[in-house]
Design a protein around this motif. Structure first.
Motif, mmCIF file in Angstrom:
data_model
loop_
_atom_site.group_PDB
_atom_site.id
_atom_site.type_symbol
_atom_site.label_atom_id
_atom_site.label_comp_id
_atom_site.label_asym_id
_atom_site.label_seq_id
_atom_site.Cartn_x
_atom_site.Cartn_y
_atom_site.Cartn_z
ATOM 1 N N SER A 206 9.398 -1.440 -1.679
ATOM 2 C CA SER A 206 9.385 -3.215 -2.370
ATOM 3 C C SER A 206 8.006 -3.050 -2.644
ATOM 4 O O SER A 206 7.228 -2.579 -2.185
ATOM 5 C CB SER A 206 10.040 -3.401 -1.266
ATOM 6 O OG SER A 206 11.285 -3.568 -1.043
ATOM 7 N N ILE A 207 7.793 -4.219 -3.093
ATOM 8 C CA ILE A 207 6.273 -5.503 -3.150
ATOM 9 C C ILE A 207 6.213 -5.969 -1.982
ATOM 10 O O ILE A 207 7.508 -6.605 -1.494
ATOM 11 C CB ILE A 207 6.616 -5.505 -4.437
ATOM 12 C CG1 ILE A 207 6.437 -4.663 -5.480
ATOM 13 C CG2 ILE A 207 5.238 -6.367 -4.741
ATOM 14 C CD1 ILE A 207 5.655 -3.335 -5.694
ATOM 15 N N PRO A 208 5.935 -6.234 -0.791
ATOM 16 C CA PRO A 208 5.383 -6.479 0.075
ATOM 17 C C PRO A 208 5.362 -8.093 -0.562
ATOM 18 O O PRO A 208 4.033 -8.525 -1.544
ATOM 19 C CB PRO A 208 4.221 -6.327 0.777
ATOM 20 C CG PRO A 208 4.785 -4.685 0.107
ATOM 21 C CD PRO A 208 4.250 -4.708 -1.034
ATOM 22 N N GLY A 209 5.503 -9.122 0.599
ATOM 23 C CA GLY A 209 5.439 -10.633 0.122
ATOM 24 C C GLY A 209 3.877 -11.135 1.115
ATOM 25 O O GLY A 209 3.218 -10.156 2.007
ATOM 26 N N PRO A 210 3.933 -12.016 1.768
ATOM 27 C CA PRO A 210 2.865 -12.468 2.393
ATOM 28 C C PRO A 210 3.076 -12.264 4.075
ATOM 29 O O PRO A 210 4.489 -12.285 4.240
ATOM 30 C CB PRO A 210 3.000 -14.151 2.286
ATOM 31 C CG PRO A 210 3.221 -14.567 0.667
ATOM 32 C CD PRO A 210 3.963 -13.210 0.876
ATOM 33 N N GLY A 211 2.498 -11.561 4.493
ATOM 34 C CA GLY A 211 1.774 -10.370 6.209
ATOM 35 C C GLY A 211 3.075 -9.244 6.017
ATOM 36 O O GLY A 211 3.663 -9.308 6.935
ATOM 37 N N GLN A 212 3.827 -8.746 4.521
ATOM 38 C CA GLN A 212 4.466 -7.724 4.930
ATOM 39 C C GLN A 212 3.661 -7.207 4.746
ATOM 40 O O GLN A 212 2.797 -6.833 3.954
ATOM 41 C CB GLN A 212 5.643 -8.101 3.685
ATOM 42 C CG GLN A 212 6.976 -9.339 3.933
ATOM 43 C CD GLN A 212 8.024 -9.441 2.934
ATOM 44 O OE1 GLN A 212 7.947 -9.128 1.940
ATOM 45 N NE2 GLN A 212 9.185 -9.395 3.640
ATOM 46 N N VAL A 213 4.290 -5.589 5.649
ATOM 47 C CA VAL A 213 3.707 -4.181 5.010
ATOM 48 C C VAL A 213 4.857 -3.363 4.744
ATOM 49 O O VAL A 213 5.858 -3.120 5.540
ATOM 50 C CB VAL A 213 3.104 -3.977 6.443
ATOM 51 C CG1 VAL A 213 2.050 -4.441 6.515
ATOM 52 C CG2 VAL A 213 4.373 -4.090 7.459
ATOM 53 N N ARG A 214 5.128 -2.368 3.839
ATOM 54 C CA ARG A 214 5.717 -1.392 3.679
ATOM 55 C C ARG A 214 6.329 -0.188 5.009
ATOM 56 O O ARG A 214 4.932 0.290 6.098
ATOM 57 C CB ARG A 214 5.625 0.125 2.524
ATOM 58 C CG ARG A 214 5.121 -0.601 1.216
ATOM 59 C CD ARG A 214 5.396 -0.114 0.044
ATOM 60 N NE ARG A 214 5.207 -0.742 -1.153
ATOM 61 C CZ ARG A 214 3.734 -1.055 -1.388
ATOM 62 N NH1 ARG A 214 3.147 -1.097 -1.583
ATOM 63 N NH2 ARG A 214 4.534 -1.790 -2.843
ATOM 64 N N ASP A 215 7.258 -0.123 5.198
ATOM 65 C CA ASP A 215 8.068 1.147 6.089
ATOM 66 C C ASP A 215 7.081 2.427 6.091
ATOM 67 O O ASP A 215 8.095 3.403 5.589
ATOM 68 C CB ASP A 215 9.588 0.798 6.364
ATOM 69 C CG ASP A 215 10.528 1.797 7.184
ATOM 70 O OD1 ASP A 215 9.605 1.954 7.862
ATOM 71 O OD2 ASP A 215 11.195 1.786 6.781
#
Length: 418
Positions: A206-215
């Motif tokens: 996925s392309i991370p959104g604001p504040g998100q991180v990849r697993d």
């Protein structure tokens, strides 16, 4: 889903344990897996032997030549220059039938049977032809028993050749094959369930959104567990709610020997792993270790399943996995005395003074003024897995250690089994 009524309290903040004390508590909570598999040698590499393997024959099974040369009677070669008449040959696998008499010799190959009557082998380098291929001169004084391995001199039939609890590497597999153990009994591989937590976690693609991180922790932990001999079971990311984490634990607990949670183990408002485990009836073994990075690591028992809660920061997660998950997997598989040991080597570079917790620092091997040495890597902290991943070894820096520089001695961690 469990009811919120009369909800058990999460484990309160506890004193920091030393790494050795935490490891000792964890080992005390582990029961080795009793299940045994019988596998072909082709599938046995990396498995842990469940029962002693015994020699079914003497080794060697016959008087074996250790050199290419001529088998002789030492009494005939008590002085250099003795003349010997060669009466036969004994290549490996094709014994010479007869008895070596006075003044006689038999050509033997390495691994060939030393014929009766001979009590020494003269290497080809110490033999010269005289007038034909069947008459030779021995250019050394021959000592009885030289270059002969007598029957059973290495291993006697019935002796233990590989001990239970040994991880089967190339050498040990060769030993098993040599003594006819074609389907060794091995411990079932420990099953490790990987359970990341966090509302901010999105799949690697996925392309991370604001504040998100990849697993990313999932794949680091899964690869490490697999390389350490475990089977990996994946569970979907659990949201930052104690109910969601508890439900995910419930789905996987009966399928695995160890649940490894990533994230949610600290003391913040969104750290619900301890509460979720308490609601499930887990018994906490320890929570928080005197470790940098990785202080919040948690260990618990839920029925027959060990639970390790690792910090969410990638470097903290990997460091805690090395220190705790690796020995847990080994102990579950029945490895004999698995442990981390410290090896003192020279430092090339600078280390700042350490704080109140033992620190694990990424480093690379290098050549120092006196031989093997390590040089520390610069990282941006416990989230900087990209830099940490370049390391080959971890420096173990004691709490309150002073600053160090090139030429000082530092400890690195070395994994030992057996």
């Amino acid at each position: 889903m469990l009811s919120d009524q009369a909800e058990p309290k999460a484990t309160p903040k506890t004193p920091l344990l030393s790494i050795p004390d935490a490891l000792a508590l964890m080992h005390g909570a582990i029961t080795p897996i009793a299940d045994v598999d019988f596998v072909a040698l082709a599938d046995a590499a990396g498995r842990v032997l469940a029962a002693h393997a015994y020699a079914d024959v003497d080794q060697p099974a016959f008087d074996r030549s250790m050199m290419d040369g001529v088998a002789v009677r030492s009494a005939d070669c008590a002085a250099a220059g003795a003349i010997i008449h060669v009466v036969g040959q004994a290549p490996a696998g094709a014994p010479w039938h007869g008895v070596v008499g006075q003044g006689q010799g038999v050509r033997v190959m390495t691994g060939g049977i030393v014929p009766p009557g001979a009590n020494a082998v003269v290497p080809v380098e110490r033999i010269a032809a005289v007038d034909d291929a069947d008459t030779v001169r021995i250019e050394e004084v021959v000592i009885a028993e030289q270059h002969i391995a007598r029957t059973g001199s290495e291993v006697r039939r019935g002796a233990i050749v590989v001990r239970a609890g040994s991880r089967l590497d190339g050498e040990r597999l060769g030993v098993l094959a040599a003594f006819g153990v074609a389907r060794p009994s091995v411990a079932r591989r420990p099953r490790v369930g990987i359970l990341p937590t966090g509302d901010e976690i999105v799949p690697a693609e996925s392309i991370p959104g604001p504040g998100q991180v990849r697993d990313s922790n999932r794949w680091s932990l899964a690869a490490l567990a697999s390389s350490w001999g475990a089977e990996v079971v994946h569970e979907a990311v659990a949201a930052d709610r104690k109910e969601a984490i508890g439900d995910a634990i419930g789905r996987i607990v009966d399928l695995v020997d160890v649940i490894v949670l990533s994230g949610g183990v600290s003391m913040g408002d969104y750290d619900h792993v301890a509460s979720a485990l308490a609601r499930r009836g887990a018994t906490t073994v320890f929570h928080r270790v005197k470790l940098r990075p990785g202080k919040p690591v948690l260990c618990a028992r839920l029925g027959d399943t060990l639970v390790l809660g690792l910090p969410g920061n990638p470097v903290s997660s990997v460091v805690a996995a090395h220190l705790f998950l690796r020995p847990a997997i080994a102990a579950l598989a029945g490895v004999s005395a698995p442990r981390w040991c410290r090896l003192s080597v020279d430092l090339v570079g600078d280390l700042p003074a350490n704080g109140m917790r033992d620190a694990m620092l990424a480093a690379r091997w290098c050549q120092g003024p006196h031989g093997l040495a390590v040089t520390p890597l610069q990282t941006a902290g416990s989230a900087d897995l990209a830099a940490f991943a370049h390391g080959q070894v971890m420096i173990a820096q004691n709490a309150k250690a002073p600053a160090q520089s090139t030429g000082d001695r530092v400890d690195v961690l070395v994994w030992v089994e057996g």
